[in-house]
Design an enzyme around this catalytic site. Sequence first.
Site, PDB file in Angstrom:
ATOM      1  CG  ASP A   1      39.229  34.334  47.317  1.00 56.25           C
ATOM      2  OD1 ASP A   1      39.310  35.318  46.550  1.00 56.25           O
ATOM      3  OD2 ASP A   1      39.423  34.417  48.543  1.00 56.25           O
TER       4      ASP A   1
ATOM      5  CE  LYS B   1      52.959  34.717  36.970  1.00 55.31           C
ATOM      6  NZ  LYS B   1      53.446  35.969  36.350  1.00 55.31           N
TER       7      LYS B   1
ATOM      8  CG  HIS C   1      43.596  47.375  38.183  1.00 56.09           C
ATOM      9  ND1 HIS C   1      42.379  46.909  37.750  1.00 56.09           N
ATOM     10  CD2 HIS C   1      44.392  46.272  38.305  1.00 56.09           C
ATOM     11  CE1 HIS C   1      42.423  45.597  37.621  1.00 56.09           C
ATOM     12  NE2 HIS C   1      43.642  45.180  37.944  1.00 56.09           N
TER      13      HIS C   1
ATOM     14  CE1 TYR D   1      44.715  39.897  36.576  1.00 56.60           C
ATOM     15  CE2 TYR D   1      43.270  38.021  36.977  1.00 56.60           C
ATOM     16  CZ  TYR D   1      44.011  39.090  37.446  1.00 56.60           C
ATOM     17  OH  TYR D   1      44.046  39.346  38.790  1.00 56.60           O
TER      18      TYR D   1
ATOM     19  CD  GLU E   1      43.183  46.079  41.493  1.00 53.47           C
ATOM     20  OE1 GLU E   1      42.051  45.619  41.257  1.00 53.47           O
ATOM     21  OE2 GLU E   1      44.191  45.356  41.640  1.00 53.47           O
TER      22      GLU E   1
ATOM     23  CG  HIS F   1      47.914  44.379  35.708  1.00 53.01           C
ATOM     24  ND1 HIS F   1      47.213  43.851  34.653  1.00 53.01           N
ATOM     25  CD2 HIS F   1      47.171  44.126  36.819  1.00 53.01           C
ATOM     26  CE1 HIS F   1      46.103  43.302  35.090  1.00 53.01           C
ATOM     27  NE2 HIS F   1      46.050  43.448  36.407  1.00 53.01           N
ATOM     28  CD  GLU F   2      48.575  45.508  40.207  1.00 49.39           C
ATOM     29  OE1 GLU F   2      47.428  45.868  40.555  1.00 49.39           O
ATOM     30  OE2 GLU F   2      48.852  44.342  39.866  1.00 49.39           O
TER      31      GLU F   2
ATOM     32  CE1 TYR G   1      45.087  37.108  44.548  1.00 45.43           C
ATOM     33  CE2 TYR G   1      45.079  38.374  46.582  1.00 45.43           C
ATOM     34  CZ  TYR G   1      44.497  37.437  45.748  1.00 45.43           C
ATOM     35  OH  TYR G   1      43.332  36.816  46.126  1.00 45.43           O
ATOM     36  N   GLY G   2      50.677  39.337  42.890  1.00 43.26           N
ATOM     37  CA  GLY G   2      51.734  40.139  42.301  1.00 43.26           C
ATOM     38  C   GLY G   2      51.578  41.600  42.660  1.00 43.26           C
TER      39      GLY G   2
ATOM     40  CD  GLU H   1      42.239  42.091  37.295  1.00 45.18           C
ATOM     41  OE1 GLU H   1      43.157  42.533  36.577  1.00 45.18           O
ATOM     42  OE2 GLU H   1      42.170  42.305  38.520  1.00 45.18           O
TER      43      GLU H   1
ATOM     44  CB  CYS I   1      39.518  44.101  51.056  1.00 42.60           C
ATOM     45  SG  CYS I   1      39.788  44.644  52.756  1.00 42.60           S
ATOM     46  CD  GLN I   2      40.551  41.951  43.449  1.00 44.75           C
ATOM     47  OE1 GLN I   2      41.680  41.466  43.331  1.00 44.75           O
ATOM     48  NE2 GLN I   2      40.045  42.804  42.584  1.00 44.75           N
TER      49      GLN I   2
END
Length: 614
Positions: free
Chosen positions: A379, A568, A303, A387, A275, A299-300, A271-272, A322, A141-142
């Site tokens: 996007d 990525k 968040h 980041y 969160e 990282h997650e 994505y990697g 970020e 959803c992001q």
Amino acid sequence: MASNDPCTLSNHNQVTVSHWHLSISPPNFEAKILTGKIRINARVISDNATQLILDTRDLTIVNVIDGLTGLTLSFKLGSVYEKCPAFGSPLIIDLPSDQTSHGSTPMIIIDYTTSPESSAVQWLEPAQTAGKQYPYLFTQCQAIHCRSLLPVQDTPSVKSTYSADVTVPKGLTALMSAVREGEGTAVGEFITFKFEQKVPIPSYLTALVIGALESRRIGPRSHVWSEKEIVDKAAFEFSQTEDMLKAAESIAGPYLWGVYDLLVLPPSFPYGGMENPCLTFVTPTLLAGDKSLANVVAHEISHSWTGNLVTNKNWEHFWLNEGFTRYLESLIVAAVWGEKERHLQQMLGWKSLQDSVDKFGPTNPLTSLVPTLSDIDPDDAFSSVPYEKGFALLYLLETIVGLDKMKGYLRSHVENFKYKTIDSNEWKEFFLQHFEKENDDGLFASIDWDKWFYSPGMPPYQPQYDVSASSACSSLAERWSQCNDDTEFTANEFEALSSTQGQEFLNQLLNKPPLSVNVLKKLETVYKMKERANSEIRFRWLRLALKGKYVDVYPHVVQFLLEQGRMKFVRPLYRELYNCDGDGKKLAMDTFIANKGIYHGIASTMIAKDLGVN
């Protein structure tokens, strides 16, 4: 009253959603449609707000009723926003006449269906899963894709609690970004799972997954979920999750979300990681077999405080999510793996930032820390800039006030802003208040805040990192860059490097003039690059080979492009293959056109833009 978010069509500054309950019927996997009923609890926060306006995209609205009286309400679906179709269409609902005054709390019930074109939902055929037996769906959803999953005020400015019940065929399991209540209730051929999220969240953190899933416990508050074919491998890979959670709590304060589970998604996840509260989504490209990429979870986890508790007010201030998360992540890395590893990872981050600035161009306003996104799909602005440029600013502040004081500030930041949404000026004001003495003493006088926020390109400050952990990378990279027929190398030189050092070694080669084909062949043979399971190493090796016009690597590039859909990796490789001489351009186009259906819609759209495909 104008919205403070240029990417929403809702009237959240007049009527704000405080809670919603969603009921999802058994998904139609053949038609790729979800049927939902959402009950929205709202509050009127301005005088005489006669309408509730929600964001939608590619939704069919069946009916709208007053949840308090059961009466049908008038509504209309506005036209698609022409200046940026990604914003979708406003759903304009006439509120009951007795529910329009300040402080009123209307309840609205909406029956709707999604479209097969919903950008939030990816539907997978059984053949696209590890088990090959059951279909699968997951959402992303992001940034502004939730509006294609449910009618919502799709802006980070609005945080609400939610509950849900999701009915699926037996044999499948549903999970959401919430705490699951029980093990599900079976009726006939279906089973219903119930969820509750008691902590208010923005819409982009809504998440749903339905598939043949199993779990393994990896900590006192954590499970890892995936298909059974990889769940044990995932449990091994992420066994340090509790250590990272504890490290984060020691810096940022208590973890307030109850459970912290991980879901390893199919390869098309773009994505990697994502969160989603209570259920972090991660890419299977992290499953290196030796835990060497598990630190992405840091990282997650971060968040959970910076992003999920303290949230950017809109996508122009995305760096507050970020950049802060990168900073907290780096402190977790230092606590678990050591300060030298922290510095080494930040060197990789600087390279990623330089790549993003090079891609956009140093004067492109989207490389500003706080870009203007009026009529721009977030996007299209996505990159490593928020980041890494955000991290660079926070690291600069650390060098001024000291690490211990910066850690103390971070805890105060979370405590002061938790459950809220903020913009960059609100952050700066609180930061300077927190460091009032330092500010009065002129410690921040050299910082041009406006230049940091609004100037495009690389930051006005380059961090000076401890390079001791990268010295072996530098010396080895220099030897390869000066390589001739008589230069000797051994496999042990690369094997002795950590995963992060291996990435830095390849990054340094990428920053040097292209290696010759003969040297690339030698590097490939000595270090067995074709056999590498570590996706970060593999990605950089393939880029290095493309840069050196090593055409023998083309089939391996295509193989990697088709094995996974992490943006990525796939976006730079498609671009760089396209820019190669000879057959590279045609191969990139043909590969994408023939296989674009394997990618998530977000990734497919962005790759098409990169390649100029209509």
